[in-house]
Write a protein that holds these residues in place. Structure first.
Motif, short mmCIF file in Angstrom:
data_model
loop_
_atom_site.label_atom_id
_atom_site.label_comp_id
_atom_site.label_asym_id
_atom_site.label_seq_id
_atom_site.Cartn_x
_atom_site.Cartn_y
_atom_site.Cartn_z
N LEU A 20 50.74 40.30 58.17
CA LEU A 20 51.34 41.23 57.22
C LEU A 20 52.05 40.51 56.08
O LEU A 20 52.02 40.97 54.93
N TRP A 21 52.71 39.39 56.39
CA TRP A 21 53.31 38.60 55.33
C TRP A 21 52.25 38.14 54.34
O TRP A 21 52.43 38.23 53.12
N ILE A 22 51.15 37.62 54.86
CA ILE A 22 50.04 37.19 53.99
C ILE A 22 49.50 38.37 53.20
O ILE A 22 49.21 38.27 52.00
N TYR A 23 49.37 39.50 53.89
CA TYR A 23 48.84 40.71 53.25
C TYR A 23 49.70 41.13 52.06
O TYR A 23 49.19 41.42 50.98
N LEU A 24 51.03 41.18 52.26
CA LEU A 24 51.91 41.61 51.19
C LEU A 24 51.89 40.65 50.01
O LEU A 24 51.93 41.07 48.85
N PHE A 25 51.81 39.34 50.31
CA PHE A 25 51.76 38.36 49.23
C PHE A 25 50.47 38.47 48.44
O PHE A 25 50.47 38.50 47.20
N VAL A 26 49.35 38.56 49.16
CA VAL A 26 48.05 38.65 48.49
C VAL A 26 47.91 39.98 47.76
O VAL A 26 47.33 40.05 46.68
N MET A 27 48.48 41.04 48.33
CA MET A 27 48.44 42.34 47.68
C MET A 27 49.16 42.31 46.33
O MET A 27 48.70 42.90 45.34
N PHE A 28 50.29 41.60 46.27
CA PHE A 28 51.01 41.45 45.00
C PHE A 28 50.12 40.75 43.97
O PHE A 28 50.03 41.18 42.81
N LEU A 29 49.47 39.65 44.39
CA LEU A 29 48.58 38.94 43.47
C LEU A 29 47.42 39.83 43.03
O LEU A 29 47.00 39.80 41.86
N LEU A 30 46.91 40.61 43.96
CA LEU A 30 45.78 41.48 43.65
C LEU A 30 46.16 42.53 42.62
O LEU A 30 45.41 42.77 41.66
N ILE A 31 47.32 43.15 42.79
CA ILE A 31 47.77 44.15 41.82
C ILE A 31 47.94 43.51 40.44
O ILE A 31 47.53 44.09 39.43
N PHE A 32 48.50 42.31 40.42
CA PHE A 32 48.71 41.61 39.15
C PHE A 32 47.37 41.30 38.48
O PHE A 32 47.19 41.55 37.27
N LEU A 33 46.41 40.76 39.25
CA LEU A 33 45.11 40.40 38.68
C LEU A 33 44.33 41.64 38.23
O LEU A 33 43.69 41.63 37.19
N LEU A 34 44.40 42.69 39.03
CA LEU A 34 43.70 43.91 38.68
C LEU A 34 44.29 44.53 37.42
O LEU A 34 43.56 45.04 36.56
N LEU A 35 45.61 44.45 37.28
CA LEU A 35 46.27 44.96 36.08
C LEU A 35 45.86 44.14 34.86
O LEU A 35 45.56 44.70 33.80
N CYS A 36 45.83 42.81 35.01
CA CYS A 36 45.42 41.94 33.90
C CYS A 36 43.99 42.24 33.48
O CYS A 36 43.67 42.32 32.28
N PHE A 37 43.10 42.38 34.46
CA PHE A 37 41.70 42.66 34.15
C PHE A 37 41.55 44.00 33.44
O PHE A 37 40.78 44.12 32.47
N THR A 38 42.29 45.01 33.88
CA THR A 38 42.19 46.33 33.27
C THR A 38 42.70 46.31 31.84
O THR A 38 42.08 46.89 30.94
N VAL A 39 43.85 45.65 31.62
CA VAL A 39 44.38 45.53 30.25
C VAL A 39 43.40 44.78 29.36
O VAL A 39 43.14 45.18 28.22
N PHE A 40 42.84 43.68 29.89
CA PHE A 40 41.87 42.91 29.13
C PHE A 40 40.65 43.76 28.77
O PHE A 40 40.17 43.71 27.63
N ALA A 41 40.17 44.56 29.73
CA ALA A 41 39.00 45.40 29.48
C ALA A 41 39.27 46.40 28.36
O ALA A 41 38.42 46.62 27.49
#
Length: 267
Positions: free
Chosen positions: A71-92
């Motif tokens: 779960l610790w790994i999940y929460l950390f990776v989930m934060f990175l995922l949200i950040f990357l997905l947000l960056c990709f969407t803004v870029f698009a």
């Protein structure tokens, strides 16, 4: 199993389900002729969808089986995922913000100009080697097939609802004032110097070497990216909600002694 565990498991199961449309969107883009010809488009979407799926599975297993380290790994990776997905969407949205069809008086279709689109997108179709591959792919896809049968007269063609690819690649620019013979054959003796694309038009190769054809490809890319970006926004909102609830549930579980430091539940 406590309520927090059920909540994490249910929410991540929902995220697993919602990741399927993201992956499906990438597959859909890959199966479209125009985006298959421009291969830089579908891979980010597909990779993000698969990443969301794997992270959600980790959260589902960690929540249901109370594996705190997972779960610790999940929460950390989930934060990175949200950040990357947000960056990709803004870029698009940024790179596809420019560019729109130009309405023509008395015509049912629009025309598209390469210079209206972002510099980043223009570079994707500007290189001669890359465009030769894209042009060959579009020709193999027969994007102009059937236009002569569907629009046999000049009046019918004028009211045609052409796609960006058909408008840009299958006919000369309206400014050329060429004389209509059929949908893919035009007499180019009227005003061949009105637009640089007028010189590039031939009845054999149509306008597949024209900037208008490049613009038609970019317009299709813009439309596809906007659809995927809207889906990404929905996914980001849901992921933020899942992440917030997951953090609260995990903090409460740790505080209440649900988890031991070694990832095993206390008895």
């Amino acid at each position: 199993m406590g309520f927090s565990n059920y909540l994490i498991g249910i929410l991540n199961f929902a995220t697993i389900v919602l990741s399927v449309p993201i992956i499906g969107g990438g597959i859909w883009l890959a199966t479209k002729h125009n985006t298959d010809c421009v291969r830089f488009l579908q891979w980010p979407v597909t990779i993000i969808g698969i990443f969301i799926l794997l992270v959600s599975i980790a959260g589902f297993v960690g929540g249901c089986f109370r594996v705190s380290s997972l779960l610790w790994i999940y929460l950390f990776v989930m934060f990175l995922l949200i950040f990357l997905l947000l960056c990709f969407t803004v870029f698009a949205f940024v790179v596809t913000n420019d560019g729109a069809g130009h309405a023509l008086a008395g015509k049912g279709f629009r025309e598209y100009r390469l210079e209206d689109y972002s510099t980043w997108l223009q570079k994707k179709v500007d290189d001669a080697q890359s465009w030769n591959r894209i042009r060959s792919c579009l020709a193999d896809a027969q994007v102009c097939k059937g236009l002569n049968d569907e629009y046999p007269t000049s009046e019918a063609f004028s009211s045609a609802q052409l796609s960006p690819l058909q408008s840009g690649c299958c006919k000369p620019p309206f400014a050329c004032k060429f004389v209509f013979e059929n949908a893919t054959e035009w007499d180019n003796s009227t005003n061949p110097n009105a637009d640089p694309d007028c010189i590039l038009w031939t009845n054999e190769n149509l306008c597949f070497s024209c900037d208008s054809c490049r613009a038609g490809v970019l317009q299709n890319i813009k439309q596809d990216w906007h659809r995927i970006a809207i889906l990404n926004i929905i996914m980001i909102i849901f992921l933020i909600a899942v992440y917030s609830i997951g953090c609260c549930a995990f903090r409460n579980a740790r505080r209440d002694g649900t988890y031991s430091p070694y990832g095993k539940p206390y008895v």
